[in-house]
Design an enzyme around this catalytic site. Structure first.
Site, mmCIF file in Angstrom:
data_model
loop_
_atom_site.group_PDB
_atom_site.id
_atom_site.type_symbol
_atom_site.label_atom_id
_atom_site.label_comp_id
_atom_site.label_asym_id
_atom_site.label_seq_id
_atom_site.Cartn_x
_atom_site.Cartn_y
_atom_site.Cartn_z
ATOM 1 N N GLY A 7 1.041 -1.124 0.144
ATOM 2 C CA GLY A 7 -0.011 -0.011 -0.128
ATOM 3 C C GLY A 7 0.748 1.361 -0.081
ATOM 4 N N GLY A 9 0.154 4.175 -0.460
ATOM 5 C CA GLY A 9 -0.865 5.496 -0.383
ATOM 6 C C GLY A 9 0.091 6.471 0.436
ATOM 7 N N ASN A 93 -11.857 -3.534 3.163
ATOM 8 C CA ASN A 93 -10.266 -3.819 3.893
ATOM 9 C C ASN A 93 -9.960 -5.323 4.001
ATOM 10 O OD1 ASN A 93 -10.133 -1.197 3.045
ATOM 11 N ND2 ASN A 93 -9.918 -0.336 4.819
ATOM 12 N N VAL A 116 -1.629 -1.896 9.555
ATOM 13 C CA VAL A 116 -2.045 -0.538 9.837
ATOM 14 C C VAL A 116 -3.431 -0.069 9.171
ATOM 15 C CG1 VAL A 116 -1.215 1.855 9.424
ATOM 16 C CG2 VAL A 116 0.348 0.554 9.829
ATOM 17 N N ARG A 149 -1.269 11.231 20.139
ATOM 18 C CA ARG A 149 -2.161 12.287 20.172
ATOM 19 C C ARG A 149 -2.651 12.894 21.522
ATOM 20 N NH1 ARG A 149 -5.475 9.172 15.200
ATOM 21 N NH2 ARG A 149 -4.580 10.552 13.715
ATOM 22 N N HIS A 173 -8.643 0.404 18.531
ATOM 23 C CA HIS A 173 -8.493 1.883 17.642
ATOM 24 C C HIS A 173 -9.820 2.290 17.433
ATOM 25 C CE1 HIS A 173 -6.366 4.833 15.744
ATOM 26 N NE2 HIS A 173 -6.604 4.363 14.547
HETATM 27 P P1 NAI Z 1 -4.617 5.727 0.722
HETATM 28 O O1 NAI Z 1 -5.617 5.504 -0.111
HETATM 29 O O2 NAI Z 1 -3.663 7.018 0.528
HETATM 30 O O3 NAI Z 1 -3.628 4.555 0.383
HETATM 31 C C1 NAI Z 1 -4.132 3.250 0.339
HETATM 32 C C2 NAI Z 1 -3.371 2.523 -0.699
HETATM 33 O O4 NAI Z 1 -3.419 1.174 -0.874
HETATM 34 C C3 NAI Z 1 -3.723 3.011 -2.012
HETATM 35 O O5 NAI Z 1 -2.448 3.582 -2.850
HETATM 36 C C4 NAI Z 1 -4.242 1.750 -2.900
HETATM 37 O O6 NAI Z 1 -3.962 1.962 -4.232
HETATM 38 C C5 NAI Z 1 -3.391 0.641 -2.237
HETATM 39 N N1 NAI Z 1 -4.219 -0.574 -2.395
HETATM 40 C C6 NAI Z 1 -5.604 -0.626 -2.426
HETATM 41 N N2 NAI Z 1 -5.956 -2.129 -2.747
HETATM 42 C C7 NAI Z 1 -4.678 -2.713 -2.651
HETATM 43 C C8 NAI Z 1 -4.347 -3.981 -2.843
HETATM 44 N N3 NAI Z 1 -4.886 -5.039 -3.070
HETATM 45 N N4 NAI Z 1 -2.782 -4.394 -2.677
HETATM 46 C C9 NAI Z 1 -1.928 -3.356 -2.681
HETATM 47 N N5 NAI Z 1 -2.314 -2.143 -2.584
HETATM 48 C C10 NAI Z 1 -3.586 -1.608 -2.543
HETATM 49 O O7 NAI Z 1 -4.744 5.427 2.227
HETATM 50 P P2 NAI Z 1 -4.054 5.980 3.576
HETATM 51 O O8 NAI Z 1 -4.411 7.346 3.956
HETATM 52 O O9 NAI Z 1 -2.691 5.684 3.272
HETATM 53 O O10 NAI Z 1 -4.477 4.907 4.581
HETATM 54 C C11 NAI Z 1 -4.245 3.370 4.434
HETATM 55 C C12 NAI Z 1 -4.973 2.727 5.660
HETATM 56 O O11 NAI Z 1 -4.538 2.997 6.913
HETATM 57 C C13 NAI Z 1 -6.630 2.919 5.654
HETATM 58 O O12 NAI Z 1 -7.130 1.899 5.908
HETATM 59 C C14 NAI Z 1 -6.475 3.994 6.902
HETATM 60 O O13 NAI Z 1 -7.490 4.003 7.503
HETATM 61 C C15 NAI Z 1 -5.272 3.502 7.579
HETATM 62 N N6 NAI Z 1 -5.027 4.116 8.884
HETATM 63 C C16 NAI Z 1 -4.574 3.429 9.953
HETATM 64 C C17 NAI Z 1 -3.970 4.193 11.021
HETATM 65 C C18 NAI Z 1 -3.891 3.407 12.252
HETATM 66 O O14 NAI Z 1 -3.662 4.253 13.314
HETATM 67 N N7 NAI Z 1 -3.880 2.235 12.418
HETATM 68 C C19 NAI Z 1 -3.920 5.546 10.892
HETATM 69 C C20 NAI Z 1 -3.925 6.178 9.631
HETATM 70 C C21 NAI Z 1 -4.393 5.269 8.594
#
Ligand code: NAI
Length: 306
Positions: A7, A9, A93, A116, A149, A173
């Site tokens: 991922g 992202g 997810n 994550v 935080r 979380h």
């Molecule tokens: P984002 O949308 O910027 O990145 C997610 C990436 O995953 C995208 O580039 C997408 O193309 C990719 N992706 C989707 N399906 C895929 C697959 N089958 N194989 C490989 N890559 C794939 O999202 P962001 O902001 O980076 O967040 C990612 C995740 O982390 C979200 O679920 C978010 O809720 C979670 N998160 C968790 C936190 C925590 O405290 N545990 C804190 C911040 C975010």
């Protein structure tokens, strides 16, 4: 060492930058979108000479390129939109995380996994199930972020240096996270000596709502700088065998009277992954909050598997 991030992202790419610029490991960034991880890797590579590190950064769409990783971080999946809870991301997810975990473990059978993707505790449980890993080698990142935080809000309230504030947030979380206010200190001085109960409660509420506050402000996805920093601390403690005591989403087998569930508890993180789980003497209120937290995770594990 090599760290794979599935991922690429906002969280994944920022984490890649942190890991390389802290000179912790080479990084493989994998995404399903073609060209995107390759472009990010090239961009990060072009910054190497300026940032003065010599870590390799590879972008790929192919799990074969991730082989032999010491750590695999899974950030693949959808982030929240305004008005959504983390649980709304459940089914989409779940599919993405289970597939990513299975493919990654096939190429890095000795890796330690850090999940994550949200909803965090449920995704970590599903990844544990999908990989069949022993519980010391698979965990979720949430507590380090939630604690950071809480520490930030305490520091802002008191006008002190954030690094001087120490606090720990346990539980799931989500809205049912369990901030341990009575253990929070400013360089050893309990915050209960510095703030009144109503103020502490307000900071706890802001912590519970910390992710949503940013989602509402940004309107396009959620937080990623602090999440990447929090994940990089876990990566660092494992790679450098630092044995830091951090709140980590771990698979429990009777600790805190909870079993067959993933939830945030204090863990020592070293080169073997979770080296031990610390069992605190919680108050009845904290115990009840942890139980409620665990029940909501259980409900969502069942929903994800329907
Ligand atoms: P984002 O949308 O910027 O990145 C997610 C990436 O995953 C995208 O580039 C997408 O193309 C990719 N992706 C989707 N399906 C895929 C697959 N089958 N194989 C490989 N890559 C794939 O999202 P962001 O902001 O980076 O967040 C990612 C995740 O982390 C979200 O679920 C978010 O809720 C979670 N998160 C968790 C936190 C925590 O405290 N545990 C804190 C911040 C975010």
């Amino acid at each position: 060492p090599r760290v794979t991030i599935v991922g690429a992202g906002r969280v994944g790419s920022t984490l890649a930058q942190r890991i390389a610029e802290k000179n912790l490991a080479d990084v493989v960034l994998l995404d399903i979108v073609e060209g995107m991880p390759q472009g990010l890797a090239l961009d990060l590579t072009e910054a190497k000479g300026i940032e003065l590190h010599n870590r390799q950064i590879i972008g790929t769409n192919n799990y074969a390129d991730t082989s032999g990783s010491q750590i695999v971080v899974i950030t693949a999946g959808l982030p929240r939109k305004p008005g959504m809870s983390r649980d709304d991301l459940l089914k989409t997810n779940a599919k993405i995380v289970v597939e990513a975990a299975k493919k990654a473990i096939a190429h890095s059978p000795n890796a330690i996994f850090i999940v994550v993707t949200n909803p965090l505790d449920v995704m970590t449980y599903l990844a544990w199930q999908a990989t069949g890993l022993p519980r010391d080698r698979i965990m979720g990142m949430a507590g380090v972020l939630d604690s950071a935080r809480f520490e930030t809000f305490i520091a802002l309230e008191l006008g002190v240096l954030p690094a001087d504030v120490k606090a720990m947030v346990l539980g799931s979380h989500g809205d049912l996270m369990v901030p341990l206010s009575r253990y929070a200190t400013v360089n050893g001085i309990p915050i209960t000596e510095l703030l009144d109960a109503a103020t502490i409660e307000r900071l706890v509420e802001r912590t519970r709502n910390g992710g949503a506050e940013i989602v509402e402000l940004m309107q396009t996805g959620g937080a990623f700088f602090a999440p990447a920093s929090a994940t990089s601390v876990m990566v660092e403690s494992i790679l450098l065998n630092q044995s830091r005591l951090l709140p980590v989403a771990a698979y429990l087998q009777g600790e805190y009277k909870l079993a067959d569930i993933v939830i945030g508890v204090p863990c020592r993180l070293g080169c073997g992954g979770i080296e031990s789980i610390l069992q605190l003497n919680l108050t009845d209120g904290e115990k009840a909050a942890l139980q409620a937290s665990a029940q909501s995770v259980r409900k969502n594990i069942d929903r994800a598997q329907e």
